[in-house]
Design an enzyme around this catalytic site. Structure first.
Site, PDB file in Angstrom:
ATOM      1  N   ALA A  38       0.745  -1.201  -0.024  1.00 29.65           N
ATOM      2  CA  ALA A  38      -0.216  -0.076   0.087  1.00 29.65           C
ATOM      3  C   ALA A  38       0.763   1.279   0.148  1.00 29.65           C
ATOM      4  CB  ALA A  38      -0.949  -0.027   1.283  1.00 29.65           C
ATOM      5  N   ASP A  93       8.222  -7.268   5.295  1.00 30.56           N
ATOM      6  CA  ASP A  93       8.558  -7.866   4.099  1.00 30.56           C
ATOM      7  C   ASP A  93       7.941  -9.095   4.022  1.00 30.56           C
ATOM      8  OD1 ASP A  93       9.875  -9.158   1.850  1.00 30.56           O
ATOM      9  OD2 ASP A  93      11.858  -7.831   2.311  1.00 30.56           O
ATOM     10  N   ASN A 144      -1.494  -7.678  -3.390  1.00 30.34           N
ATOM     11  CA  ASN A 144      -0.879  -6.846  -4.246  1.00 30.34           C
ATOM     12  C   ASN A 144       0.462  -6.399  -4.403  1.00 30.34           C
ATOM     13  OD1 ASN A 144      -1.063  -4.162  -6.143  1.00 30.34           O
ATOM     14  ND2 ASN A 144       0.066  -3.557  -4.281  1.00 30.34           N
ATOM     15  N   TYR A 192       9.691 -13.216 -14.340  1.00 26.04           N
ATOM     16  CA  TYR A 192       8.484 -12.313 -13.881  1.00 26.04           C
ATOM     17  C   TYR A 192       7.287 -12.950 -14.411  1.00 26.04           C
ATOM     18  CZ  TYR A 192       5.137  -8.571 -13.067  1.00 26.04           C
ATOM     19  OH  TYR A 192       3.953  -8.006 -12.932  1.00 26.04           O
TER      20      TYR A 192
HETATM   21  P1  NDP Z   1       4.810  -0.172  -7.479  1.00 30.35           P
HETATM   22  O1  NDP Z   1       6.240  -0.639  -7.458  1.00 30.35           O
HETATM   23  O2  NDP Z   1       4.365   1.123  -7.604  1.00 30.35           O
HETATM   24  O3  NDP Z   1       4.286  -1.046  -6.120  1.00 30.35           O
HETATM   25  C1  NDP Z   1       4.696  -2.167  -5.532  1.00 30.35           C
HETATM   26  C2  NDP Z   1       4.284  -2.326  -3.993  1.00 30.35           C
HETATM   27  O4  NDP Z   1       4.732  -3.791  -3.640  1.00 30.35           O
HETATM   28  C3  NDP Z   1       4.901  -1.453  -3.056  1.00 30.35           C
HETATM   29  O5  NDP Z   1       3.914  -0.868  -2.226  1.00 30.35           O
HETATM   30  C4  NDP Z   1       5.910  -2.035  -2.316  1.00 30.35           C
HETATM   31  O6  NDP Z   1       6.147  -1.622  -1.155  1.00 30.35           O
HETATM   32  C5  NDP Z   1       5.183  -3.637  -2.430  1.00 30.35           C
HETATM   33  N1  NDP Z   1       6.391  -4.641  -2.211  1.00 30.35           N
HETATM   34  C6  NDP Z   1       7.466  -4.773  -3.083  1.00 30.35           C
HETATM   35  N2  NDP Z   1       8.107  -5.917  -2.477  1.00 30.35           N
HETATM   36  C7  NDP Z   1       7.877  -6.093  -1.409  1.00 30.35           C
HETATM   37  C8  NDP Z   1       8.144  -6.801  -0.247  1.00 30.35           C
HETATM   38  N3  NDP Z   1       9.334  -7.462  -0.382  1.00 30.35           N
HETATM   39  N4  NDP Z   1       7.611  -6.830   0.767  1.00 30.35           N
HETATM   40  C9  NDP Z   1       6.364  -6.088   0.937  1.00 30.35           C
HETATM   41  N5  NDP Z   1       5.916  -5.201   0.118  1.00 30.35           N
HETATM   42  C10 NDP Z   1       6.633  -5.268  -1.085  1.00 30.35           C
HETATM   43  O7  NDP Z   1       4.052  -1.459  -8.321  1.00 30.35           O
HETATM   44  P2  NDP Z   1       2.560  -1.630  -8.822  1.00 30.35           P
HETATM   45  O8  NDP Z   1       1.610  -1.008  -8.003  1.00 30.35           O
HETATM   46  O9  NDP Z   1       2.449  -1.423 -10.453  1.00 30.35           O
HETATM   47  O10 NDP Z   1       2.539  -3.121  -8.575  1.00 30.35           O
HETATM   48  C11 NDP Z   1       1.555  -3.900  -7.822  1.00 30.35           C
HETATM   49  C12 NDP Z   1       1.128  -5.170  -8.281  1.00 30.35           C
HETATM   50  O11 NDP Z   1       0.670  -4.899  -9.466  1.00 30.35           O
HETATM   51  C13 NDP Z   1       2.456  -5.983  -8.360  1.00 30.35           C
HETATM   52  O12 NDP Z   1       2.012  -7.477  -7.814  1.00 30.35           O
HETATM   53  C14 NDP Z   1       2.536  -6.225  -9.796  1.00 30.35           C
HETATM   54  O13 NDP Z   1       3.502  -7.218 -10.220  1.00 30.35           O
HETATM   55  C15 NDP Z   1       1.317  -6.028 -10.413  1.00 30.35           C
HETATM   56  N6  NDP Z   1       1.078  -5.496 -11.710  1.00 30.35           N
HETATM   57  C16 NDP Z   1       1.730  -4.283 -12.136  1.00 30.35           C
HETATM   58  C17 NDP Z   1       1.407  -3.896 -13.417  1.00 30.35           C
HETATM   59  C18 NDP Z   1       2.110  -2.680 -13.990  1.00 30.35           C
HETATM   60  O14 NDP Z   1       2.207  -2.260 -15.255  1.00 30.35           O
HETATM   61  N7  NDP Z   1       2.469  -1.715 -13.222  1.00 30.35           N
HETATM   62  C19 NDP Z   1       0.721  -4.671 -14.362  1.00 30.35           C
HETATM   63  C20 NDP Z   1       0.194  -5.987 -13.866  1.00 30.35           C
HETATM   64  C21 NDP Z   1       0.437  -6.356 -12.671  1.00 30.35           C
HETATM   65  P3  NDP Z   1       7.539  -1.466  -0.464  1.00 30.35           P
HETATM   66  O15 NDP Z   1       8.457  -1.228  -1.093  1.00 30.35           O
HETATM   67  O16 NDP Z   1       7.261  -0.393   0.387  1.00 30.35           O
HETATM   68  O17 NDP Z   1       7.721  -2.725   0.483  1.00 30.35           O
HETATM   69  C1  8X3 Z   2       2.993  -5.782 -15.341  1.00 30.04           C
HETATM   70  C2  8X3 Z   2       2.755  -5.576 -16.857  1.00 30.04           C
HETATM   71  O1  8X3 Z   2       3.536  -6.161 -19.285  1.00 30.04           O
HETATM   72  O2  8X3 Z   2       5.438  -5.370 -17.802  1.00 30.04           O
HETATM   73  O3  8X3 Z   2       2.984  -6.997 -14.806  1.00 30.04           O
HETATM   74  O4  8X3 Z   2       4.502  -7.556 -17.607  1.00 30.04           O
HETATM   75  S1  8X3 Z   2       4.250  -6.216 -17.911  1.00 30.04           S
END
Ligand code: NDP
Ligand code: 8X3
Length: 253
Positions: free
Chosen positions: A10, A57, A84, A150
């Protein structure tokens, strides 16, 4: 009884937008992530409903369980879990992949999702009620060049979402999966290890999805009547048709 939503990841992007929107829908929010200051800022930003923050984490199984155990009893009545938290780390042909990146993606995107689910599911089973929303990806439906690990991690999320739905249906728990295409968040900056130009290029020449678009879908899914479960959503920006087919002739607005 207020409804309670726990959103992992979040501190940024989709998770942050989801916490904000579910709060607007009246959900009491449990916001999790590693970056304490961002969680504090989010907590201050949401003034309409109570917010609790948990810093952990998702890779650390004991920390995940301890964090959930630490919730006061009334906060353990979690209605919605949004799994998420996740990221891509690196993007290169399999023969040049960095093992540390592979481990991070499998540990966070797959095992982290499992650890959080394992901590929360018993609380939902006890109440014979709950809704788990897993954030997958188009990368869990297709593979694309250099996306290898990934994509594998998100294919695992896809399999786990289907499996959870099968196993939890008799417990009264709904499971939904959202599979977005390109969403402009910090995702690409993380993938390209802070290289902002490379990250910006991913979204150049098209209008991508924004975190709020995905939050909107999550809010829609969890606010359906009890007898309705939207099992799966694949969502693209209008300029995208698959993981690799993207039209880039528009200026990003
Ligand atoms: P962001 O990088 O903006 O957010 C990622 C979030 O995940 C952060 O809040 C981060 O919090 C948290 N996170 C990452 N690693 C850890 C960890 N080890 N422990 C706890 N929390 C963690 O990316 P998005 O909002 O885009 O990504 C959110 C989800 O959406 C992911 O699962 C991603 O794969 C998925 N997604 C994203 C797409 C895109 O194009 N952006 C498309 C499809 C899916 P913190 O670093 O504070 O721990
Ligand atoms: C994130 C979207 O296309 O980079 O999951 O895999 S893509």
């Amino acid at each position: 009884m207020p409804r309670i939503a726990l959103v992992t990841g979040a501190t940024s992007g989709i998770g942050r937008a989801t916490a904000l929107l579910l709060a607007r829908h009246g959900y009491h929010i449990i916001a999790t992530g590693r970056r304490a200051q961002r969680l504090e800022e989010l907590q201050q930003e949401i003034t309409s409903v109570p917010v609790r923050t948990l810093i952990f984490d998702v890779r650390h199984r004991e920390a995940v369980q301890e964090a959930i155990n630490s919730l006061p009893e009334e906060w353990k009545a979690i209605d919605v879990l949004v799994n998420n938290a996740g990221n891509a780390h690196g993007m290169s042909p399999i023969q040049h992949g960095a093992v540390d990146d592979w481990e991070a993606m499998m540990d966070i995107n797959v095992k982290g999702l499992l650890y959080v689910s394992q901590a929360v599911i018993p609380l939902m089973i006890k109440r014979r009620s709950g809704h788990i929303v897993n954030i997958g990806s188009v990368a869990g439906k297709e593979v694309y060049p250099n996306g290898n690990v990934y994509c594998a991690s998100k294919h695992a999320v896809d399999a786990l979402s289907q499996a959870m739905r099968l196993d939890l249906v008799k417990e009264g728990i709904k499971v939904s999966e959202i599979n977005p295409g390109l969403v402009h968040t910090e995702f690409s900056e993380v993938r390209f290890k802070g290289d902002k130009d490379k990250a910006d290029n991913v979204y150049k020449g098209l209008k991508p999805l924004y975190a709020e678009d995905i939050a909107d879908i999550i809010a829609f899914i969890v606010t359906r009547p009890p007898h309705v479960n939207l099992a799966e959503v694949l969502v693209f920006p209008a300029a995208q048709a698959s993981a690799t087919v993207v039209v880039r002739n528009q200026e990003e607005e």
